[in-house]
Design a protein around this motif. Structure first.
Motif, PDB file in Angstrom:
ATOM      1  N   ALA A 438       0.830  -1.208   0.000  1.00  0.00           N
ATOM      2  CA  ALA A 438       0.000   0.000   0.000  1.00  0.00           C
ATOM      3  C   ALA A 438       0.864   1.257   0.000  1.00  0.00           C
ATOM      4  O   ALA A 438       0.544   2.237  -0.697  1.00  0.00           O
ATOM      5  CB  ALA A 438      -0.934  -0.016   1.209  1.00  0.00           C
ATOM      6  N   LEU A 439       1.959   1.250   0.771  1.00  0.00           N
ATOM      7  CA  LEU A 439       2.876   2.387   0.795  1.00  0.00           C
ATOM      8  C   LEU A 439       4.091   2.034  -0.038  1.00  0.00           C
ATOM      9  O   LEU A 439       4.924   1.216   0.361  1.00  0.00           O
ATOM     10  CB  LEU A 439       3.288   2.709   2.235  1.00  0.00           C
ATOM     11  CG  LEU A 439       2.158   3.135   3.187  1.00  0.00           C
ATOM     12  CD1 LEU A 439       2.733   3.513   4.539  1.00  0.00           C
ATOM     13  CD2 LEU A 439       1.354   4.274   2.607  1.00  0.00           C
ATOM     14  N   ARG A 440       4.165   2.630  -1.215  1.00  0.00           N
ATOM     15  CA  ARG A 440       5.297   2.394  -2.114  1.00  0.00           C
ATOM     16  C   ARG A 440       5.566   3.686  -2.874  1.00  0.00           C
ATOM     17  O   ARG A 440       4.655   4.498  -3.077  1.00  0.00           O
ATOM     18  CB  ARG A 440       5.005   1.237  -3.069  1.00  0.00           C
ATOM     19  CG  ARG A 440       3.787   1.415  -3.954  1.00  0.00           C
ATOM     20  CD  ARG A 440       3.476   0.137  -4.739  1.00  0.00           C
ATOM     21  NE  ARG A 440       2.482   0.346  -5.785  1.00  0.00           N
ATOM     22  CZ  ARG A 440       1.172   0.303  -5.590  1.00  0.00           C
ATOM     23  NH1 ARG A 440       0.681   0.063  -4.387  1.00  0.00           N
ATOM     24  NH2 ARG A 440       0.333   0.499  -6.607  1.00  0.00           N
ATOM     25  N   PRO A 441       6.786   3.903  -3.341  1.00  0.00           N
ATOM     26  CA  PRO A 441       7.143   5.216  -3.881  1.00  0.00           C
ATOM     27  C   PRO A 441       6.550   5.525  -5.249  1.00  0.00           C
ATOM     28  O   PRO A 441       6.436   6.689  -5.624  1.00  0.00           O
ATOM     29  CB  PRO A 441       8.674   5.168  -3.942  1.00  0.00           C
ATOM     30  CG  PRO A 441       9.012   3.715  -3.969  1.00  0.00           C
ATOM     31  CD  PRO A 441       7.958   3.036  -3.175  1.00  0.00           C
ATOM     32  N   VAL A 442       6.178   4.498  -6.040  1.00  0.00           N
ATOM     33  CA  VAL A 442       5.604   4.731  -7.371  1.00  0.00           C
ATOM     34  C   VAL A 442       4.372   3.856  -7.550  1.00  0.00           C
ATOM     35  O   VAL A 442       4.160   2.889  -6.814  1.00  0.00           O
ATOM     36  CB  VAL A 442       6.623   4.421  -8.483  1.00  0.00           C
ATOM     37  CG1 VAL A 442       7.804   5.395  -8.441  1.00  0.00           C
ATOM     38  CG2 VAL A 442       7.115   2.983  -8.392  1.00  0.00           C
ATOM     39  N   ALA A 443       3.522   4.222  -8.515  1.00  0.00           N
ATOM     40  CA  ALA A 443       2.286   3.459  -8.727  1.00  0.00           C
ATOM     41  C   ALA A 443       2.547   2.055  -9.254  1.00  0.00           C
ATOM     42  O   ALA A 443       1.775   1.130  -8.957  1.00  0.00           O
ATOM     43  CB  ALA A 443       1.374   4.211  -9.697  1.00  0.00           C
ATOM     44  N   ALA A 444       3.611   1.863 -10.050  1.00  0.00           N
ATOM     45  CA  ALA A 444       3.963   0.521 -10.503  1.00  0.00           C
ATOM     46  C   ALA A 444       4.209  -0.346  -9.273  1.00  0.00           C
ATOM     47  O   ALA A 444       4.685   0.157  -8.254  1.00  0.00           O
ATOM     48  CB  ALA A 444       5.201   0.577 -11.380  1.00  0.00           C
ATOM     49  N   PRO A 445       3.894  -1.613  -9.304  1.00  0.00           N
ATOM     50  CA  PRO A 445       3.493  -2.418 -10.470  1.00  0.00           C
ATOM     51  C   PRO A 445       1.993  -2.486 -10.739  1.00  0.00           C
ATOM     52  O   PRO A 445       1.548  -3.315 -11.512  1.00  0.00           O
ATOM     53  CB  PRO A 445       4.003  -3.812 -10.068  1.00  0.00           C
ATOM     54  CG  PRO A 445       3.823  -3.841  -8.585  1.00  0.00           C
ATOM     55  CD  PRO A 445       4.142  -2.461  -8.116  1.00  0.00           C
ATOM     56  N   ARG A 446       1.205  -1.606 -10.078  1.00  0.00           N
ATOM     57  CA  ARG A 446      -0.216  -1.598 -10.349  1.00  0.00           C
ATOM     58  C   ARG A 446      -0.663  -0.232 -10.902  1.00  0.00           C
ATOM     59  O   ARG A 446      -1.775   0.219 -10.633  1.00  0.00           O
ATOM     60  CB  ARG A 446      -0.997  -1.944  -9.069  1.00  0.00           C
ATOM     61  CG  ARG A 446      -0.972  -3.412  -8.675  1.00  0.00           C
ATOM     62  CD  ARG A 446      -1.770  -4.294  -9.614  1.00  0.00           C
ATOM     63  NE  ARG A 446      -3.189  -4.035  -9.531  1.00  0.00           N
ATOM     64  CZ  ARG A 446      -4.037  -4.696  -8.716  1.00  0.00           C
ATOM     65  NH1 ARG A 446      -3.588  -5.664  -7.947  1.00  0.00           N
ATOM     66  NH2 ARG A 446      -5.315  -4.393  -8.714  1.00  0.00           N
ATOM     67  N   ARG A 447       0.219   0.381 -11.705  1.00  0.00           N
ATOM     68  CA  ARG A 447      -0.178   1.625 -12.332  1.00  0.00           C
ATOM     69  C   ARG A 447      -1.330   1.368 -13.285  1.00  0.00           C
ATOM     70  O   ARG A 447      -1.342   0.385 -14.022  1.00  0.00           O
ATOM     71  CB  ARG A 447       1.002   2.249 -13.092  1.00  0.00           C
ATOM     72  CG  ARG A 447       0.706   3.670 -13.570  1.00  0.00           C
ATOM     73  CD  ARG A 447       1.772   4.183 -14.532  1.00  0.00           C
ATOM     74  NE  ARG A 447       1.600   5.592 -14.837  1.00  0.00           N
ATOM     75  CZ  ARG A 447       0.659   6.093 -15.646  1.00  0.00           C
ATOM     76  NH1 ARG A 447      -0.199   5.273 -16.239  1.00  0.00           N
ATOM     77  NH2 ARG A 447       0.588   7.380 -15.864  1.00  0.00           N
ATOM     78  N   LEU A 448      -2.299   2.277 -13.312  1.00  0.00           N
ATOM     79  CA  LEU A 448      -3.436   2.139 -14.216  1.00  0.00           C
ATOM     80  C   LEU A 448      -3.035   2.576 -15.615  1.00  0.00           C
ATOM     81  O   LEU A 448      -2.264   3.522 -15.776  1.00  0.00           O
ATOM     82  CB  LEU A 448      -4.604   2.986 -13.723  1.00  0.00           C
ATOM     83  CG  LEU A 448      -5.177   2.567 -12.377  1.00  0.00           C
ATOM     84  CD1 LEU A 448      -6.322   3.482 -11.992  1.00  0.00           C
ATOM     85  CD2 LEU A 448      -5.662   1.120 -12.417  1.00  0.00           C
TER      86      LEU A 448
END
Length: 448
Positions: A438-448
């Motif tokens: 849930a807390l990660r620096p970038v949207a990847a690996p679940r970027r839309l």
């Protein structure tokens, strides 16, 4: 009993897509985000009753970790809902304190042995930050020591700057929060030696879903607080109403200087509390000659609905042993799930941890390592068979039928899990991408 093997999520998927257009992240809490669930199975909830919820597509699930652990009495619990309705009919917010503030404060300090005074708010982050501010003012020190083996304490800069998502927090703030390890007094001693006379507060959960205090650990932290002069702050936001209505501090017999409460205080209605020693709390009041501390001052902190919810919850906990009920429900579920896992020969890969009132599951790969892909596969199969939950955190509303359905869902999920282990991965079994932290620096690996 188990629900459809291939439930339809088409309406929820459309609603989730629209939420992403209107709400950053598609939810108002990161833990509720669609990236925390199987990609094509993000139920958008319409209603709940007891321990079950219904989504936009009419799917009905047994839910766990209800309201991010805030709902212990069940969705729509009538005594709480009725109390809130009666209170708000007479007004919600006034220009002066209401009688509800007095009633709730009197009840709270009776409930919590370590509380001389209390201040109410709407969420745990606000009261935890208030505790930090109070500690800094009382000690004249800048640093905050948090238990780094516990996941979350506040949405405010003093804590977020120390997480994997510090972007937007000025770098100068990030060094003001330092960490130590749970059940490791030596790590705290080393931290105090590294920053002599500079730690204002130690902020920690007295226990968590995955760790109980080792003999003497909490007592040792208390002694260090007395010797060093830092303020000991217990985060009781989760364990406070799941270990005991009097708090984990009562269970373990260690009194903090300040404690922070929330979640189950209102059975899902928004209310939180900062409580503690009078000499500290009065620094935010009018009975002091010291420089005043801006403690907690919120428009909605004392609205009547939240306070009425707390009082109704307190009544239920006092008249019925809610913690004992949750303990029995959780223990029964743990036994049933462990039996299913043992029958499938997967004890090394699907494991349960924690007290029966706050139980979580671990999903391990073929090498025995925690694995997000395997977790997602397990969540997917549970959803397919009528169970919604990132954990097995029970409420007092979970019935025998709910627990039986859950055991059946686990029974159906485990053969799929075993196939993934046999083939060395989830390819062909998992629909979509795995969940991500849930807390990660970038949207990847679940970027839309």
């Amino acid at each position: 009993m188990s629900g459809p093997a291939d439930p339809d999520f088409s309406r929820s998927l459309r609603a989730q897509a629209r939420l992403h257009e209107l709400v950053p992240g598609g939810a108002h809490t990161y833990a509720r985000g669609s990236d925390q669930y199987p990609e094509q199975m993000p139920p958008v909830i319409v209603r709940g009753s007891g321990a079950r919820v219904e989504d936009l597509d009419g799917n009905i699930f047994v839910e766990y970790g209800m309201g991010l652990r805030s709902v212990t009495l069940g969705h729509g619990f009538a005594p709480v809902v009725d109390a809130v309705c009666r209170a708000v009919r007479d007004g919600v917010s006034f220009t002066r304190p209401s009688v509800w503030e007095l009633r709730a404060a009197e009840r709270f300090v009776e409930q919590v042995p370590g509380a001389d005074m209390v201040k109410f708010a709407k969420n745990g982050s606000d009261v935890t930050t208030a505790a930090v501010r109070l500690a800094r003012a009382a000690t004249g020190r800048p640093l905050v020591a948090v238990c780094r083996t516990q996941p979350f304490f506040s949405t405010d800069d003093w804590f977020i700057g120390s997480t994997a998502m510090p972007h937007g927090v000025p770098p100068a703030y990030r060094g003001d929060t330092v960490g130590f390890d749970y059940n490791d007094l030596d790590s705290l001693r080393a931290l105090l030696a590294e920053h002599p006379g500079r730690v204002a507060a130690v902020v920690m959960e007295p226990a968590s879903a995955t760790a109980e205090p080792a003999p003497g650990f909490l007592e040792g932290v208390r002694r260090l607080a007395d010797e060093d002069g830092f303020v000991l702050v217990f985060d009781e936001i989760i364990c406070g109403m799941r270990w005991s209505r009097h708090g984990a501090q009562h269970v373990y017999g260690v009194r903090p200087d300040l404690s922070c409460w929330g979640k189950a205080l209102g059975n899902g209605f928004p209310i939180a509390a900062l409580a503690g020693r009078r000499e500290l709390m009065e620094l935010g009041g009018l009975r002091t000659d010291a420089e005043r501390v801006f403690l907690v001052s919120t428009t909605h902190g004392a609205e009547t609905g939240g306070l009425a919810a707390y009082l109704a919850v307190a009544d239920e906990y006092e008249h019925h042993d809610v913690v004992a009920t949750m303990t029995e429900r959780g223990a029964r579920l743990a036994g049933a799930v462990r039996d299913e896992v043992a029958d499938a020969g997967l004890e090394q890969h699907v494991q349960l941890h924690g007290r029966p009132t706050s139980m979580v599951f671990a999903t391990l790969d073929g090498q025995g390592r925690p694995c997000q892909a395997m977790r997602t596969l397990f969540l997917q199969e549970l959803l397919r068979h009528g169970v919604l939950g990132q954990s097995f955190v029970v409420s007092a509303a979970h019935t025998d039928d709910d627990l039986d359905l859950t055991a059946h869902a686990v029974r159906q999920a485990l053969p799929v899990y075993a196939r993934a282990l046999e083939q060395g991965g989830v390819e062909g079994l998992l629909v979509g991408r795995p969940v991500a932290p849930a807390l990660r620096p970038v949207a990847a690996p679940r970027r839309l």
